[in-house]
Design a protein around this motif. Structure first.
Motif, PDB file in Angstrom:
ATOM      1  N   THR B 157     110.280  15.882 142.403  1.00 17.85           N
ATOM      2  CA  THR B 157     110.328  16.429 143.407  1.00 17.85           C
ATOM      3  C   THR B 157     110.337  15.195 144.796  1.00 17.85           C
ATOM      4  O   THR B 157     109.058  14.398 144.572  1.00 17.85           O
ATOM      5  CB  THR B 157     110.302  17.578 143.800  1.00 17.85           C
ATOM      6  N   LEU B 158     111.186  16.127 146.085  1.00 25.16           N
ATOM      7  CA  LEU B 158     111.073  15.215 146.991  1.00 25.16           C
ATOM      8  C   LEU B 158     110.640  15.480 148.533  1.00 25.16           C
ATOM      9  O   LEU B 158     110.064  16.442 148.299  1.00 25.16           O
ATOM     10  CB  LEU B 158     112.112  14.302 147.528  1.00 25.16           C
ATOM     11  N   GLY B 159     109.681  14.895 148.743  1.00 29.02           N
ATOM     12  CA  GLY B 159     109.462  15.708 150.156  1.00 29.02           C
ATOM     13  C   GLY B 159     108.066  15.917 151.203  1.00 29.02           C
ATOM     14  O   GLY B 159     107.758  16.176 152.111  1.00 29.02           O
ATOM     15  N   ASP B 213     110.768   5.136 150.834  1.00 29.89           N
ATOM     16  CA  ASP B 213     111.310   4.802 152.552  1.00 29.89           C
ATOM     17  C   ASP B 213     112.277   5.635 152.890  1.00 29.89           C
ATOM     18  O   ASP B 213     113.161   5.409 153.422  1.00 29.89           O
ATOM     19  CB  ASP B 213     112.313   3.326 152.210  1.00 29.89           C
ATOM     20  N   GLY B 214     112.598   6.531 151.981  1.00 28.76           N
ATOM     21  CA  GLY B 214     113.386   7.800 151.630  1.00 28.76           C
ATOM     22  C   GLY B 214     114.977   7.488 151.685  1.00 28.76           C
ATOM     23  O   GLY B 214     115.241   6.746 151.183  1.00 28.76           O
ATOM     24  N   ARG B 251     113.327  21.208 154.835  1.00 29.28           N
ATOM     25  CA  ARG B 251     113.597  20.772 153.440  1.00 29.28           C
ATOM     26  C   ARG B 251     114.537  20.211 153.178  1.00 29.28           C
ATOM     27  O   ARG B 251     114.102  18.880 152.608  1.00 29.28           O
ATOM     28  CB  ARG B 251     114.178  22.305 152.564  1.00 29.28           C
ATOM     29  N   ARG B 252     115.806  20.079 154.672  1.00 29.65           N
ATOM     30  CA  ARG B 252     117.110  19.461 153.764  1.00 29.65           C
ATOM     31  C   ARG B 252     116.429  17.459 154.600  1.00 29.65           C
ATOM     32  O   ARG B 252     116.576  16.382 154.383  1.00 29.65           O
ATOM     33  CB  ARG B 252     118.440  19.568 155.252  1.00 29.65           C
ATOM     34  N   ARG B 253     115.978  18.015 155.867  1.00 34.53           N
ATOM     35  CA  ARG B 253     115.062  16.447 156.557  1.00 34.53           C
ATOM     36  C   ARG B 253     114.598  15.537 156.091  1.00 34.53           C
ATOM     37  O   ARG B 253     114.157  14.281 155.487  1.00 34.53           O
ATOM     38  CB  ARG B 253     114.389  16.685 157.661  1.00 34.53           C
ATOM     39  N   VAL B 256     115.746  14.148 152.476  1.00 27.15           N
ATOM     40  CA  VAL B 256     116.849  13.552 152.783  1.00 27.15           C
ATOM     41  C   VAL B 256     116.245  12.409 152.778  1.00 27.15           C
ATOM     42  O   VAL B 256     116.714  11.010 152.380  1.00 27.15           O
ATOM     43  CB  VAL B 256     118.144  13.889 153.105  1.00 27.15           C
ATOM     44  N   ALA B 257     115.783  12.293 153.810  1.00 25.72           N
ATOM     45  CA  ALA B 257     114.260  10.964 154.504  1.00 25.72           C
ATOM     46  C   ALA B 257     113.279  11.596 154.692  1.00 25.72           C
ATOM     47  O   ALA B 257     112.610  11.257 155.776  1.00 25.72           O
ATOM     48  CB  ALA B 257     115.630  10.861 155.920  1.00 25.72           C
ATOM     49  N   GLY B 258     112.917  11.342 153.331  1.00 27.11           N
ATOM     50  CA  GLY B 258     110.641  11.548 153.670  1.00 27.11           C
ATOM     51  C   GLY B 258     110.215  10.336 153.555  1.00 27.11           C
ATOM     52  O   GLY B 258     110.240   8.674 154.783  1.00 27.11           O
TER      53      GLY B 258
END
Lengths: 322, 322
Positions: B157-159, B213-214, B251-253, B256-258
């Motif tokens: 998972t991301l973020g 880096d995202g 969530r999107r932000r 996508v770019a964490g």
């Protein structure tokens, strides 16, 4: 402003890798080890204010950062193949990067040693290089391989780097020309790669290491690892050309316990004396016999007449002194 | 006071090396590469105040320092074998060293990855690890190997790491339990070594990298290197469990770019979908399909209905932002 990717691209990416299967720019570099060879690995970290002066010349620093790593390969008898470079920089300064990378690559090219990967980040100036070399199995010059009866040898000369440091610290006076000459030994050490390779390939030496923290301390590592002792002829130690013009007491002190010499100290059987002198000549590196390995533990320093000397000296340690 | 040699002996020297021919304590370590395998090499430098907070928990930091390097091997599909560690420390603090080395070795042991050498010095806290792995020739998951028509996959998972950072920076409020959970993704990432190995060994994936880096910035490296484009289904991106409870815009932000995700992003032919899901299950790692590689250059982000999304986001760069 220069981004991390632009920085790597502009200053640290060259044409296609020659030796590596895959070089700078992916998650990992890929190397194809030569079949039958062992991989020698070493790493050194250089910190501003500790290993070099703030504001040090970037080109010389590029040279030195790689030189100290090549010196570790030389001390093992390994042939350099590749290295990685990690850099923490306070800022992405173009002049600094151009100077550093040109000094680095000039030495790398001279040794056929390829930059294959790295990392750059913002932070207090810190240079970390990991270097790779290859060596025939069983031929590495290990610290634990000295034997009683071995000669002790030193490559090149000792003490000029320490002399320059003393002058920078105002511990003594040195005229500008002499300081300039001595300082080059501190700023631009010459890794003894060809000599180390000859000693290992032809099985001429038993133990070896490179002298970075002063001869006495470093030789002590060989003695401990090999469970032997040694007698060191202090007055036989080859002083650097500038130090050679200084008083005897200083000469003794800075050859025995200098620092930043990056010369090889190695032990070898008497039978190999001629071959070692020949290997020195072939690699353009002076070699000097300075003592012998004894069964009796401990390090005994003697003068040119064989009389005991107590100089009361130690190597230096990053967390204790300095 | 603890000397450099005592420090290495006490905290970073273990019993005889298992894989290495010669481990910590000589000028170089010696490794015997497995015949027929290529050597994968990666290096990462972690700087206090940049990659971790001043005063960060030493044990977690030991884990993370090695985890980010293992993650690079995972992204290449290589099996970890050994690593070197260079440390600049403001002081030789026993508690810190005990914590750091225990976190480091716990993860190293879990992956059969051996510490073979290193360097310690005084200086602003800086941790530089160089890691080695092995991979079958031709099987490495390179960034330049994505092909039009490939699915794009994400592991795990991301973020959540980015969410924790936002909370630490007071950009948003997070209750203590949620922050604690999210923060573990920042402090103790899980390198996806087993999944990466499966993808490479069984030739399931084309291109891969690890997301540090995202996603957008990192996926961009694959697109550039492979000379392709991509369509990314932003609403298919697997948000971390804490982020999943946040509003959709956030969530999107952060998916996508964490940053600091250390998940794999890889591309693979449609024909391998079932095998990839099986490899994920076998390695205990969720895998999610999030888009496809296009011939048309550029990255197109779409929502769950396939409608274009412009989030106006970029990856981050150590010398430009942050």
């Amino acid at each position: 402003m220069l981004s991390e990717f632009d920085l790597i691209k502009q200053y640290f990416t060259r044409s296609r890798p020659v030796r590596a299967v895959l070089g700078v720019g992916d998650d990992c570099a890929l190397l194809a080890p030569t079949p039958g060879m062992q991989l020698a690995v070493s790493t050194d970290m250089l910190v501003e204010g500790r290993h070099f002066f703030p504001g040090a010349d970037a080109r010389l620093l590029g040279h030195k950062s790689l030189a100290v790593n090549l010196s570790d390969l030389a001390a093992m008898g390994a042939a350099p193949t590749a290295f990685t470079l990690s850099l923490a920089l306070p800022a992405a300064d173009r002049d600094w990067l151009a100077g550093f990378s040109s000094g680095l690559f000039a030495l790398a090219d001279a040794h056929g040693c390829e930059l294959v990967g790295g990392d750059t980040t913002k932070g207090p100036l810190n240079i970390c290089i990991t270097i790779f070399g290859e060596i025939e199995p069983g031929r590495a010059l290990r610290r634990d391989a000295a034997r009683a009866g071995d000669d002790i040898w030193i490559s090149g000369t000792l003490g000029d780097a320490r002399l320059a440091l003393a002058a920078y610290r105002d511990e003594l006076d040195l005229e500008a020309a002499s300081l300039g000459q001595a300082a080059m030994r501190m700023h631009a050490p010459t890794p003894r790669v060809a000599l180390g390779r000859a000693l290992a390939q032809d099985a001429l030496a038993h133990a070896a290491l490179d002298i970075s923290d002063g001869l006495v301390g470093d030789l002590g590592h060989i003695l401990t690892a090999s469970k032997v002792g040694a007698t060191l002829d202090v007055d036989a130690l080859p002083a650097g050309p500038v130090l050679a013009r200084q008083p005897k007491e200083l000469r003794r002190r800075f050859t025995v316990a200098g620092g930043d010499d990056y010369e090889l100290c190695f032990t070898a059987p008497r039978a190999n004396r001629e071959a070692i002198v020949a290997a020195g000549a072939q690699s353009g590196t002076a070699v000097t016999r300075v003592g012998r390995i004894d069964e009796q533990p401990g390090l005994r320093m003697v003068d040119g007449h064989g009389e005991p000397l107590d100089l009361g000296l130690h190597g230096w340690d990053h967390f204790v002194s300095g």
